[in-house]
Design an enzyme around this catalytic site. Structure first.
Site, PDB file in Angstrom:
ATOM      1  N   THR A  33      -9.683  -7.885  -4.104  1.00 34.05           N
ATOM      2  CA  THR A  33      -9.434  -8.304  -2.722  1.00 34.05           C
ATOM      3  C   THR A  33      -7.953  -8.206  -2.357  1.00 34.05           C
ATOM      4  OG1 THR A  33     -11.376  -9.734  -2.797  1.00 34.05           O
ATOM      5  CG2 THR A  33      -9.781 -10.172  -1.053  1.00 34.05           C
ATOM      6  N   GLU A  41      -3.179  -4.238   5.531  1.00 33.36           N
ATOM      7  CA  GLU A  41      -1.868  -4.511   6.115  1.00 33.36           C
ATOM      8  C   GLU A  41      -1.062  -3.234   6.286  1.00 33.36           C
ATOM      9  OE1 GLU A  41       0.422  -8.081   5.560  1.00 33.36           O
ATOM     10  OE2 GLU A  41      -0.838  -8.592   3.841  1.00 33.36           O
ATOM     11  N   GLY A  60       3.353  -9.083   8.350  1.00 29.87           N
ATOM     12  CA  GLY A  60       2.039  -9.699   8.379  1.00 29.87           C
ATOM     13  C   GLY A  60       2.134 -11.207   8.426  1.00 29.87           C
ATOM     14  N   HIS A  67     -14.604  -9.702   2.125  1.00 32.24           N
ATOM     15  CA  HIS A  67     -14.785  -8.634   1.144  1.00 32.24           C
ATOM     16  C   HIS A  67     -16.265  -8.663   0.812  1.00 32.24           C
ATOM     17  CE1 HIS A  67     -12.893  -6.464  -2.566  1.00 32.24           C
ATOM     18  NE2 HIS A  67     -13.918  -5.798  -2.063  1.00 32.24           N
ATOM     19  N   ARG A 111       0.092  -9.258  12.984  1.00 24.57           N
ATOM     20  CA  ARG A 111       1.461  -8.920  12.602  1.00 24.57           C
ATOM     21  C   ARG A 111       2.389  -9.312  13.743  1.00 24.57           C
ATOM     22  NH1 ARG A 111       1.347  -6.173   8.103  1.00 24.57           N
ATOM     23  NH2 ARG A 111       3.516  -5.518   8.243  1.00 24.57           N
TER      24      ARG A 111
END
Length: 127
Positions: A33, A41, A60, A67, A111
């Site tokens: 993950t 990102e 970020g 997941h 972000r």
């Protein structure tokens, strides 16, 4: 100029360095993950970087993802991002990661646009 709908796409191979067992996020030799989040990102970052002024970048600040499926070592994973919201310096992306068999993860990534020099100066002050 930043506009809604900017898209990004990045592909990588799942290696042992990206495995959950190597990243400390699990004990299995499958795509971890943390590696998937880094791919999300990076895809978002590089999708908007060409639209930013010199000396600016994004950092970020939020990841809210699922997941959904395990991917074995040696597989190819692809992330697609789309800029879905712009609120001054805050950018929100929808991100999806797939392997050869379909979607393995998706969610929202946020972000913020920052001035690189000012940001690094604030980091130095935290020492």
């Amino acid at each position: 100029m930043l506009i809604l709908g900017i898209r990004g796409r990045h592909t990588e191979i799942v290696t042992m360095e990206k495995a959950a067992s190597s990243l400390g996020s699990g004990g299995l030799d499958v795509y971890g993950t943390p590696a998937m989040i880094a791919l999300m990102e990076g895809t978002a970052l590089y999708s908007v970087q060409p639209y930013l002024d010199p000396g600016m970048t994004t950092v970020g600040t939020l990841v809210n993802i699922q997941h959904k499926a395990a991917t074995p070592i040696g597989s190819t994973v692809t992330c697609e991002s789309e800029l879905i919201e712009i609120d001054r310096k805050r950018l929100v992306f929808h991100v999806v990661v797939s392997d050869e068999n379909g979607e393995i993860g998706s969610g929202v990534h946020e972000r913020f646009i920052v001035n690189i020099d000012q940001f690094l100066e604030k980091v130095k002050q935290r020492k």
